[in-house]
Scaffold this motif. Structure first.
Motif, PDB file in Angstrom:
ATOM      1  N   THR A  55      36.284  43.972  39.684  1.00 58.94           N
ATOM      2  CA  THR A  55      36.277  45.015  40.707  1.00 58.94           C
ATOM      3  C   THR A  55      34.867  45.179  41.230  1.00 58.94           C
ATOM      4  O   THR A  55      33.927  45.360  40.453  1.00 58.94           O
ATOM      5  N   LYS A  86      36.584  39.603  48.582  1.00 59.14           N
ATOM      6  CA  LYS A  86      38.042  39.752  48.594  1.00 59.14           C
ATOM      7  C   LYS A  86      38.685  38.376  48.532  1.00 59.14           C
ATOM      8  O   LYS A  86      39.621  38.145  47.772  1.00 59.14           O
ATOM      9  N   ARG A  91      38.997  42.741  43.288  1.00 57.54           N
ATOM     10  CA  ARG A  91      39.451  44.031  43.802  1.00 57.54           C
ATOM     11  C   ARG A  91      38.233  44.641  44.485  1.00 57.54           C
ATOM     12  O   ARG A  91      37.163  44.760  43.873  1.00 57.54           O
ATOM     13  N   ASP A 108      40.594  46.747  49.174  1.00 53.46           N
ATOM     14  CA  ASP A 108      41.780  47.344  48.571  1.00 53.46           C
ATOM     15  C   ASP A 108      41.797  48.847  48.797  1.00 53.46           C
ATOM     16  O   ASP A 108      42.849  49.476  48.857  1.00 53.46           O
ATOM     17  N   GLU A 109      40.625  49.403  48.885  1.00 50.24           N
ATOM     18  CA  GLU A 109      40.520  50.844  49.160  1.00 50.24           C
ATOM     19  C   GLU A 109      39.245  51.082  49.966  1.00 50.24           C
ATOM     20  O   GLU A 109      38.217  50.476  49.690  1.00 50.24           O
TER      21      GLU A 109
END
Lengths: 496, 328, 271
Positions: free
Chosen positions: C100, C121, C126, C150-151
């Motif tokens: 992440t 990505k 993540r 992802d966010e």
């Protein structure tokens, strides 16, 4: 072009030279004093960044000086020249009033005589080996001034000879960097009929000739004339192109380039790594000179800023240090100080530059070395601490070793410091081309006789090989590399 | 194994046997081996100013006309110094990544000005402590003892101000007032004092009639001088003391601990035997402690020091006095 | 000479330029920057490449009008020419699988962050992106960032858009919520400094992309020197990304102010 003894003798025995020698007796020749180069008044010239200090000899002065040359049967001056220019020949042409022939003679060996006449350390080279210096302990013939005269005359006469170019052979070669080594390489290769492209990382061509050496020593327009000539002959210049980044060597090979001359120079600045060296107002000489010479930072209408210090200290004793301190003076410094850890006599700068600097009011603080810098609350340098030095036994290069005198520190208020303690080879190409054999200190290793690197199609010369040296040596490398690359490529052709 | 941990260099060490600064502690692999062999700490090879000058000499003598421009070489010693420092800092971080054993950087101070920036970089690179080597041999007749001493104190002050990691000092024995100097040093805030630095000794070859270098390694009897001073000095100050020279066995190490040293530094024995000498010595110390019933070093450390015993024996300097009392 | 193919105004101070530069478009990787000069009298200034189309032979640059040089560039229109453009410079971002990654972009720093976010990505990570600015009109490239994350969290100092607060607040919330393996911070020096202090607390390896003053950009002058881990490096050849926890941000901020007097005077003259 041979400079062997036979050739020199043949030239010397030619009628015009033999006759010329007879016109004046040697006793009369040696009775004359060496010519004094007319110079701009020191107080006047420190107002201008772009006015040459040396005004140049007149035709009469040049001929009179040329007369001093004895046209020695064994010309020791040539031995002092790193590229073995046929010095007596061009000097005698000047005496004979044949200035264009003198220029042509120079160009048989040196690609940029107008440059070398101005920046060569003649006092260590040709003039040091002159008969006058060696045998008579008198001032040598002003070979440098004469070289400059002939080159300037040719340029200003409008009769600048554009050399013959052989028919195109269709072989593409590239030079990396556009400094003196590449320029002389390009000049030779284009004459041989090659398709020559010079790649330059910066937006201006000329390398150290443009960004390093100030205009009061080497006017940009002189360099531009030479660049123009090369373009007229067909050399292609590509700016804003970093070989190894913008495109790789493999990319260029795919585009048809068969051989490369790497002359990317020694542009990596060196610092001393002492406390406070990262404060604002402490610059490498590269940064300072690039801002002023390349980016015209001293001129208001140009955007790039430069700090105009009132009390400026320049650390170092070479030509770069002289250029920096004299630039600072011209930018309005009330005190422009050289801080050098050895004595005056041991400063590696050209004697003429030190002399001009003295006249311009530069202060020389010898046997002193900085150990720390201090700054105000905004991080701008305002004071430096220096230590006094003594000189000990000579080191392996013959220069006496500086020894710290403990407890001798004292402070000097400064508002600009320029660090001119040397440069290192540009690391870019060695880091991009892993197979290239490079020395411990970053210089490209070459076979000295051929300038060929460990990669057959790559030749190299100039500061990237030497570490940091003179313009004339770089030019000599360029010519040597051209001759050998030509042989390499012709052999390759024959083999295929 | 008994608890042979101790405290020196301002650090907690798992063993009182420290690998001293030598050519063997200049390479990462060797340092790791010493760590694995049980060294309480490892003092890296010392950086000498003279070393930089010698490298410069070598470099200059290798130059050809192709690469010997005087302007380029003028400040070349700075280039060499930077490279030397870079390699040293790399050594520190490389070793620190591979072992938790305390790593001590060592600087030999000849000229005081240079080393504060270097000391900070050493700290940034991860060294646990710093040992300053004070190597001034009083052979410069223009310098008085005050000059030399002043130099020590000024340098210490500068370095202490520059770094947060503990700073220790290794001194030579050339002081006419050694006790007073050591007492004064212990008041500066340094974390430890090590006695003594060895000097390379010249010798004479009568056949060739030349001056040569004597054997550089210590011999087992060399421990007597530092032992004496350990006994005298350890009780006089709070600063931890360690000793070096001639320590080849666990027995000798224990002599020092009993006399008041917190640790010993060894080099020559490693040269002769390899890193396993440390393992052997650790074991020997532990065995003796088990045999004597000691659970930790503080239980017996310094029990024979002058302060503890008021023993005049430490200060016996008179040969006559000693032999006078004994019958032959 | 490089022609501007397209210009998009993000706000009255921030513009996106698509510039014709085929060789740079082909050789460039995320993290690389260019040096450009608008005209003969101009300064050489660095700008991180925000994107490229190797097929079309174009690169994307995002400029915020702050001083004379950025203002000059900002004023150019599609069809105009940039006099000098050289690149790709610097070391490319080390894009790899970490798990992440938390990407924090401040102001116009989001532009160089975009290709890095895309790269991570695509490498299978993540990606959580925080884009922050002082106010709504300084938030840029939100849709593009969202595409590759992802966010995405948008933050403004004044609360005029997204969540009100500083990027560090948003970052800390994420870090406390889930395991973050690596962080990248790009933006004003002070923003990177505080983001770095935050991630240091949580021992999250962090890269910062520095915006030092440059003259040549090729390693020749040392104007861009920065202290990392006690050693001096050149932002233009060793960077522009460095281990954030080792960067002496205070020194960087001090050095960024080195010509502030001259810059102020010059901008007054220009305007």
């Amino acid at each position: 072009m041979s400079t062997n003894k036979e050739y020199l003798q043949i030239e010397r025995e030619k009628e015009w030279r033999a006759d010329l020698r007879k016109t004046i007796a040697n006793k009369e020749r040696t009775a004359k004093e060496r010519v004094r180069m007319p110079e701009m008044d020191p107080q006047e010239r420190i107002k201008y960044q772009d006015r040459e200090v040396n005004i140049g000899l007149s035709a009469e002065q040049a001929q009179a000086e040329a007369t001093r040359c004895l046209d020695c049967p064994n010309p020791t001056c040539i031995e002092g020249c790193p590229v073995s220019i046929n010095i007596p020949k061009f000097v005698k042409y000047i005496e004979a009033g044949k200035f264009l022939d003198a220029a042509k003679t120079l160009k048989e060996t040196s690609a940029l005589p107008a440059v070398c006449g101005r920046v060569c350390p003649q006092e260590k080279q040709c003039e040091a080996s002159c008969f006058y210096t060696q045998k008579m302990k008198k001032d040598p013939v002003a070979i440098g001034h004469l070289e400059r005269f002939a080159a300037d005359y040719e340029r200003e006469s409008g009769f600048m000879s554009v050399p013959e170019v052989a028919p195109a052979n269709g072989i593409k070669v590239a030079a990396i960097g556009s400094g003196p080594a590449s320029l002389s390489f390009a000049g030779d290769m284009i004459k041989l009929g090659y398709d020559v492209t010079v790649f330059e990382a910066l937006h201006e061509i000329g390398g150290v000739l443009k960004y390093g050496i100030p205009e009061f020593r080497l006017p940009n327009k002189i360099v531009d004339v030479e660049l123009d000539n090369l373009q007229k002959m067909g050399v292609k210049f590509v700016r804003n192109f970093i070989v190894g980044k913008t495109a790789s060597f493999d990319d260029l090979k795919e585009e048809g380039f068969e051989a490369f001359f790497v002359a990317s120079g020694a542009g990596l600045p060196r610092f001393m790594n002492i406390p406070g060296e990262n404060y604002n107002g402490i610059l490498s000489s590269n940064e300072y000179l690039t801002r002023v010479n390349l980016m015209n930072a001293a001129k208001d209408e140009f955007d790039t800023p430069v700090i105009k210090g009132k009390t400026v200290a320049v650390i170092g004793g070479g030509n770069t240090a002289m250029d920096s301190v004299r630039t600072a003076k011209r930018l309005g410094a009330e005190r422009a100080i050289i801080i050098y850890r050895r004595s005056r006599a041991e400063m590696p700068a050209r004697v003429e530059e030190v002399h001009h600097a003295e006249e311009e009011g530069i202060e020389f603080l010898n046997l002193a070395n900085p150990i720390e810098y201090f700054a105000d609350e905004k991080g701008k340098v305002n004071r430096m601490r220096v230590q006094r030095m003594g000189l000990g036994e000579p080191d392996a290069s013959g220069r006496r070793r500086p020894i710290v005198l403990e407890g001798s520190e004292y402070d000097i208020p400064v508002d600009l410091v320029v660090v001119a303690v040397g440069v290192s080879p540009n690391p870019l190409i060695p880091s991009e081309v892993k197979e290239l054999k490079v020395s411990k200190w970053g210089t490209i290793e070459v076979t000295e006789e051929t300038m060929q690197s460990s990669i057959p199609e790559m030749f190299a010369g100039g500061d990237i090989v030497r570490g940091g040296a003179t313009v004339i040596l770089a030019m000599g490398d360029g010519r040597k590399a051209a001759a050998n690359m030509d042989e390499y490529l012709q052999n390759k052709r024959k083999a295929n | 194994m008994a608890n042979i941990s101790t405290r020196f260099f301002g650090l907690d060490l798992k063993s009182p046997v420290i690998a001293a600064s030598s050519s063997m502690t200049g390479h990462a692999e060797q340092v790791i081996k010493l760590a694995e062999a049980g060294a309480g700490a490892i003092v890296l090879k010392s950086i000498f100013e003279e070393e930089i000058f010698h490298e410069l000499q070598e470099e200059l003598s290798l130059r050809t006309p192709l690469n010997s421009d005087p302007e380029y070489l003028d400040y070349f010693d700075y280039v060499i110094k930077e490279e030397t420092i870079r390699k040293y800092l790399h050594l520190i971080s490389e070793v620190k990544a591979k072992t938790a054993v305390p790593i001590v950087a060592s600087i030999n101070c000849v000229s005081s000005s240079d080393w504060t920036l270097f000391a900070r970089k050493i700290e940034e690179a991860g060294a646990n402590a710093l040992e300053l080597n004070m190597f001034i041999a009083p052979s410069d007749i223009s310098k008085t003892s005050e000059n030399n001493e002043q130099f020590y104190f000024e340098t210490i002050e500068r370095v202490l101000q520059a770094v947060q990691i503990p700073v220790s000092i290794k001194i030579s024995h050339y002081f006419s007032n050694l006790s007073a100097i050591v007492k004064k040093l212990s008041g500066t805030g340094i974390a430890g004092i090590t006695i003594f630095n060895r000097f390379y000794n010249p010798d004479v070859d009568i056949e060739s009639e030349t001056i040569i270098v004597a054997d550089v390694l210590s011999s087992p009897n060399d421990y007597l001088l530092p032992l004496k001073w350990t006994g005298i000095l350890s009780g006089q100050m709070k600063t931890d003391l360690s000793a070096s020279s001639g320590i080849y066995t666990a027995e000798t190490a224990l002599k020092f601990l009993l006399s008041g040293a917190s640790a010993v530094q060894v080099a020559s024995v490693i040269y002769h035997e390899g890193p396993s000498a440390i393992t052997r010595m650790n074991q020997g110390i532990s065995d003796w402690m088990d045999q004597k019933g000691y659970k930790s070093i503080p239980e017996f450390k310094g029990s024979l020091s002058q302060a503890a015993t008021s023993a005049q024996a430490w200060e016996r300097t008179q040969f006559m006095k000693y032999f006078g009392e004994k019958a032959y | 000479m490089n022609q501007i193919v397209e210009k998009v105004l993000f706000s009255e101070k921030v513009a996106k330029f698509v510039v014709d530069a085929p060789r740079i478009a082909k050789s460039r990787k995320p993290g690389h920057f260019v040096i450009l000069r608008v005209d003969e009298k101009g300064e050489r200034i660095p700008l991180t490449i925000a994107g490229a189309d190797p097929v079309k032979g174009t690169i994307v640059l995002v400029v915020q009008k702050m001083g004379v040089s950025s203002a000059k560039l900002f004023e150019l229109e599609a069809g105009d020419f940039i006099l000098d453009l050289v690149g790709p410079l610097g070391k490319a971002t080390h894009i790899h699988q970490v798990g992440t990654i938390l990407a924090c972009g401040g102001g116009v720093g989001v532009a160089p962050m975009l290709p890095i976010v895309e790269g991570f990505k695509k490498a299978g990570n993540r990606v959580i992106s925080i884009i922050a600015a002082r106010s709504k009109d300084l938030i840029i490239l939100e849709d593009e960032i969202r595409k590759w994350s992802d966010e995405t969290i948008v933050m403004t100092d004044d609360g005029s858009y997204g969540t009100k607060g500083l990027v560090t607040a948003g970052a800390e919330m994420i870090i406390q919520r889930e395991k973050v393996n690596e962080c990248i911070a790009i933006g004003p020096a002070v923003m990177m400094k505080f983001t770095s202090l935050l991630t240091k607390k949580y021992e999250i390896p962090t890269q910062a992309s520095l915006n030092a003053i440059m003259v040549d950009g090729t390693g020749m002058c040392g104007a861009c020197r920065v202290s990392v881990g006690g050693n001096t490096y050149f932002t233009c050849i060793d960077g522009p990304e460095f281990d954030a926890h080792q960067i002496d941000f205070d020194e960087l901020i001090m050095r960024l102010g080195g010509y502030s007097n001259e810059e102020k005077l010059a901008y007054e003259r220009y305007v």
